[in-house]
Design an enzyme around this catalytic site. Structure first.
Site, PDB file in Angstrom:
ATOM      1  N   GLU A 206       0.956  -1.240  -0.003  1.00 49.68           N
ATOM      2  CA  GLU A 206       0.111   0.073   0.160  1.00 49.68           C
ATOM      3  C   GLU A 206       1.054   1.274   0.051  1.00 49.68           C
ATOM      4  O   GLU A 206       1.814   1.140   0.764  1.00 49.68           O
ATOM      5  CB  GLU A 206      -0.944  -0.022   1.363  1.00 49.68           C
ATOM      6  CG  GLU A 206      -1.969  -1.049   1.363  1.00 49.68           C
ATOM      7  CD  GLU A 206      -2.545  -1.086   2.490  1.00 49.68           C
ATOM      8  OE1 GLU A 206      -3.523  -2.041   2.853  1.00 49.68           O
ATOM      9  OE2 GLU A 206      -2.530  -0.053   3.450  1.00 49.68           O
TER      10      GLU A 206
ATOM     11  N   CYS B 158       3.038   8.140   1.800  1.00 55.14           N
ATOM     12  CA  CYS B 158       3.232   7.524   2.844  1.00 55.14           C
ATOM     13  C   CYS B 158       3.796   6.031   1.910  1.00 55.14           C
ATOM     14  O   CYS B 158       2.840   5.481   1.559  1.00 55.14           O
ATOM     15  CB  CYS B 158       1.940   7.410   3.524  1.00 55.14           C
ATOM     16  SG  CYS B 158       2.135   6.092   4.914  1.00 55.14           S
TER      17      CYS B 158
ATOM     18  N   CYS C  39       4.018  -7.421   8.295  1.00 54.33           N
ATOM     19  CA  CYS C  39       4.992  -6.996   9.528  1.00 54.33           C
ATOM     20  C   CYS C  39       5.299  -8.071  10.593  1.00 54.33           C
ATOM     21  O   CYS C  39       4.134  -8.552  10.944  1.00 54.33           O
ATOM     22  CB  CYS C  39       4.668  -5.631  10.216  1.00 54.33           C
ATOM     23  SG  CYS C  39       5.789  -4.988  11.227  1.00 54.33           S
TER      24      CYS C  39
ATOM     25  N   CYS D 196       2.220  -5.409  16.547  1.00 55.58           N
ATOM     26  CA  CYS D 196       1.036  -4.622  17.214  1.00 55.58           C
ATOM     27  C   CYS D 196      -0.268  -4.967  17.273  1.00 55.58           C
ATOM     28  O   CYS D 196      -0.842  -5.167  16.159  1.00 55.58           O
ATOM     29  CB  CYS D 196       1.346  -3.172  16.843  1.00 55.58           C
ATOM     30  SG  CYS D 196       3.164  -2.744  16.859  1.00 55.58           S
TER      31      CYS D 196
ATOM     32  N   CYS E  17      -2.830  -3.301  14.778  1.00 60.08           N
ATOM     33  CA  CYS E  17      -2.466  -2.928  13.541  1.00 60.08           C
ATOM     34  C   CYS E  17      -2.824  -3.887  12.310  1.00 60.08           C
ATOM     35  O   CYS E  17      -2.348  -5.106  12.470  1.00 60.08           O
ATOM     36  CB  CYS E  17      -1.089  -2.440  13.276  1.00 60.08           C
ATOM     37  SG  CYS E  17      -0.249  -2.399  11.720  1.00 60.08           S
TER      38      CYS E  17
ATOM     39  N   CYS F 239      -3.317   1.607   7.758  1.00 61.17           N
ATOM     40  CA  CYS F 239      -2.091   0.669   7.470  1.00 61.17           C
ATOM     41  C   CYS F 239      -2.664  -0.808   6.941  1.00 61.17           C
ATOM     42  O   CYS F 239      -2.937  -1.264   8.003  1.00 61.17           O
ATOM     43  CB  CYS F 239      -0.931   1.027   8.276  1.00 61.17           C
ATOM     44  SG  CYS F 239       0.174  -0.206   8.443  1.00 61.17           S
TER      45      CYS F 239
HETATM   46  N1  SAH Z   1       6.238   0.012  11.779  1.00 61.57           N
HETATM   47  C1  SAH Z   1       6.453   1.331  11.722  1.00 61.57           C
HETATM   48  C2  SAH Z   1       5.841   2.211  10.771  1.00 61.57           C
HETATM   49  C3  SAH Z   1       4.518   1.918   9.979  1.00 61.57           C
HETATM   50  S1  SAH Z   1       3.067   1.881  11.267  1.00 61.57           S
HETATM   51  C4  SAH Z   1       5.714   1.859  12.916  1.00 61.57           C
HETATM   52  O1  SAH Z   1       5.199   1.190  13.717  1.00 61.57           O
HETATM   53  O2  SAH Z   1       6.144   3.178  13.607  1.00 61.57           O
HETATM   54  C5  SAH Z   1       2.777   3.731  11.177  1.00 61.57           C
HETATM   55  C6  SAH Z   1       1.889   4.244  12.410  1.00 61.57           C
HETATM   56  O3  SAH Z   1       0.690   3.869  12.282  1.00 61.57           O
HETATM   57  C7  SAH Z   1       2.525   3.652  13.508  1.00 61.57           C
HETATM   58  O4  SAH Z   1       2.461   4.552  14.630  1.00 61.57           O
HETATM   59  C8  SAH Z   1       1.163   2.830  13.970  1.00 61.57           C
HETATM   60  O5  SAH Z   1       1.222   2.446  15.413  1.00 61.57           O
HETATM   61  C9  SAH Z   1       0.148   3.470  13.231  1.00 61.57           C
HETATM   62  N2  SAH Z   1      -1.010   2.564  13.313  1.00 61.57           N
HETATM   63  C10 SAH Z   1      -1.057   1.356  12.896  1.00 61.57           C
HETATM   64  N3  SAH Z   1      -2.397   0.803  12.839  1.00 61.57           N
HETATM   65  C11 SAH Z   1      -3.191   1.808  13.056  1.00 61.57           C
HETATM   66  C12 SAH Z   1      -4.624   2.075  13.534  1.00 61.57           C
HETATM   67  N4  SAH Z   1      -5.293   0.995  13.022  1.00 61.57           N
HETATM   68  N5  SAH Z   1      -4.921   3.015  13.790  1.00 61.57           N
HETATM   69  C13 SAH Z   1      -4.141   4.040  14.136  1.00 61.57           C
HETATM   70  N6  SAH Z   1      -2.924   4.038  14.097  1.00 61.57           N
HETATM   71  C14 SAH Z   1      -2.279   2.935  13.403  1.00 61.57           C
HETATM   72 FE1  SF4 Z   2       4.351  -3.403  12.373  1.00 60.52          FE
HETATM   73 FE2  SF4 Z   2       1.979  -2.289  12.328  1.00 60.52          FE
HETATM   74 FE3  SF4 Z   2       3.747  -2.595  14.382  1.00 60.52          FE
HETATM   75 FE4  SF4 Z   2       4.351  -0.841  12.704  1.00 60.52          FE
HETATM   76  S1  SF4 Z   2       2.286  -0.507  13.929  1.00 60.52           S
HETATM   77  S2  SF4 Z   2       5.634  -2.050  13.854  1.00 60.52           S
HETATM   78  S3  SF4 Z   2       3.373  -1.788  10.838  1.00 60.52           S
HETATM   79  S4  SF4 Z   2       2.516  -4.298  13.418  1.00 60.52           S
END
Ligand code: SAH
Ligand code: SF4
Length: 363
Positions: A104, A117, A124, A128, A131, A350
């Site tokens: 994406e 972006c 990944c 988290c 996510c 994301c």
């Molecule tokens: N892996 C890296 C970059 C990609 S995620 C990281 O985690 O920083 C980019 C941002 O989007 C991160 O701060 C992540 O916590 C946030 N993010 C991911 N899923 C999300 C969601 N469902 N709602 C809001 N923020 C989210």
């Molecule tokens: Fe990976 Fe999503 Fe966590 Fe970023 S927020 S490190 S993309 S699992």
């Protein structure tokens, strides 16, 4: 009519994978000097040539070699959606890639410029819980060329829109953890910032990480200084670990030391991301804990109300909780911005568009 045998692209090298020095080495190996590497580089990034025919000044022998041994690994669009706020989300697949993997890329218009972006991995490994990319697990690393090709695609898209905005900023906040794909991410950064190529200013590139501590120290020593954003989501180890499993590997203490080192070495403000989840990490005492955690660091906090995903039951924080959280940070003198995830009506969280596409394909 002449019949051409199809050639497997897997055997050819993707020119977007090479930074300027590596391109010179590749051509030197074929007997061509740096003059031709410079010429080819400018064709790739200044003239945005789409094929070797659009490179008339290359030596004909080099053009032939390139057409036999190399490709321009551009991306093609599988799905594109435009949000009411102008955000455009694109699901891209590597045109010449072998596995058809999809990533994406999001193009976001601001007043006078575009920000793109980009993704650094398919899936990944960091897990988290909130996510969508984390929920799909790790698929594979992207190559430097696949990271760069997303920016090239976005530049073209921005040019096709009849307004005067230009692509200026790149944020590595799409799918994947950039510091878990360190070498390719750094090569891509070198390509994007090269003065003789795309010349994107390092200050206009932001790398977002979930906090791989040793890689943050390593990044601080790199020649190119990009902005660092660190995803926190919790200000005590227990609370953070419940959302970000990687926290069990490196404590908040270790992470904050790495952030301070990065900020001091680069003389830069660090961005901290905090996804606001109703009832989980949006209480006043949690804002106070964050205020205390960031006391001795030049920080800016991005507060991002959760974009709900299927496998995580949480909701975004309520408006009053967000305002209160921000007001508490104000009292600590910590600047913050509430960032609605843009394009929320088009699965622009994301990893969400890729999932939707896979669902449609029945996988
Ligand atoms: N892996 C890296 C970059 C990609 S995620 C990281 O985690 O920083 C980019 C941002 O989007 C991160 O701060 C992540 O916590 C946030 N993010 C991911 N899923 C999300 C969601 N469902 N709602 C809001 N923020 C989210
Ligand atoms: Fe990976 Fe999503 Fe966590 Fe970023 S927020 S490190 S993309 S699992």
């Amino acid at each position: 009519m002449e019949h051409l045998e199809p050639v497997s692209d897997m055997n050819r090298t993707n020119l977007y994978d090479y930074d300027r020095a590596a391109l010179a080495r590749l051509l030197a190996g074929w007997g061509f000097g740096d003059y031709y590497a410079g010429l080819l580089w400018r064709y790739l990034y200044r003239s945005a040539a789409r094929n070797f025919e659009e490179m008339p000044d290359l030596h004909p022998d080099l053009r032939l070699l390139l057409s036999e041994r190399a490709v321009l690994g551009t991306m093609h669009c599988i799905l594109s959606q435009e949000s009411k706020d102008g955000t455009r989300k694109i699901l891209l697949s590597l045109t010449n890639g072998a596995d058809g993997e999809q990533v994406e890329t999001v193009l976001m218009p601001y007043r006078d410029r575009y920000t793109v972006c980009i993704s650094t991995q398919a899936g990944c490994a960091m897990g988290c819980v909130f996510c969508a990319t984390g929920q799909m697990g790790f698929v594979r690393n992207l190559s430097a060329g696949e990271i760069v090709a997303q920016v090239l695609f976005a530049i073209k898209l921005a040019q096709d829109v009849p307004d005067r905005r230009k692509l200026r900023n790149v944020v590595m906040m799409g799918m994947g953890e950039p510091l878990h794909n360190y070498a390719a991410t750094m090569t891509a950064i070198r390509i994007l910032t090269s003065d003789t190529g795309l010349a994107i200013a390092p200050r206009h590139i932001t790398l977002s990480t979930v906090g791989l501590v040793p890689a943050i120290y390593r990044l601080a020593e790199e020649e190119i200084a990009v902005n660092l954003a660190v995803s926190l989501h919790g200000a005590t180890d227990d609370e953070r670990n419940a959302l970000v499993p990687l926290g069990r590997r490196w404590s908040l203490d270790d992470l904050m030391s790495a952030c301070r080192a990065y900020g001091e070495k680069r003389n830069r403000r660090i961005f901290f991301e905090w996804t606001l989840i109703d009832g989980k990490n949006d209480a006043p005492q949690q804002a106070h804990a964050l205020g205390r955690l960031l006391k001795n660091i030049d920080a800016h906090v991005n507060l991002i109300p959760l974009n709900p995903t299927e496998e995580f039951g949480g909701d975004p924080s309520r408006r009053e909780a967000i305002a209160q959280f921000k007001a508490i940070l104000d009292r600590y003198g910590i600047p913050s911005t509430v960032r609605q995830r843009r394009g929320i009506d088009i699965d622009a969280g994301c990893g969400q568009l890729r999932r939707r596409s896979l669902e449609r394909q029945g996988s």
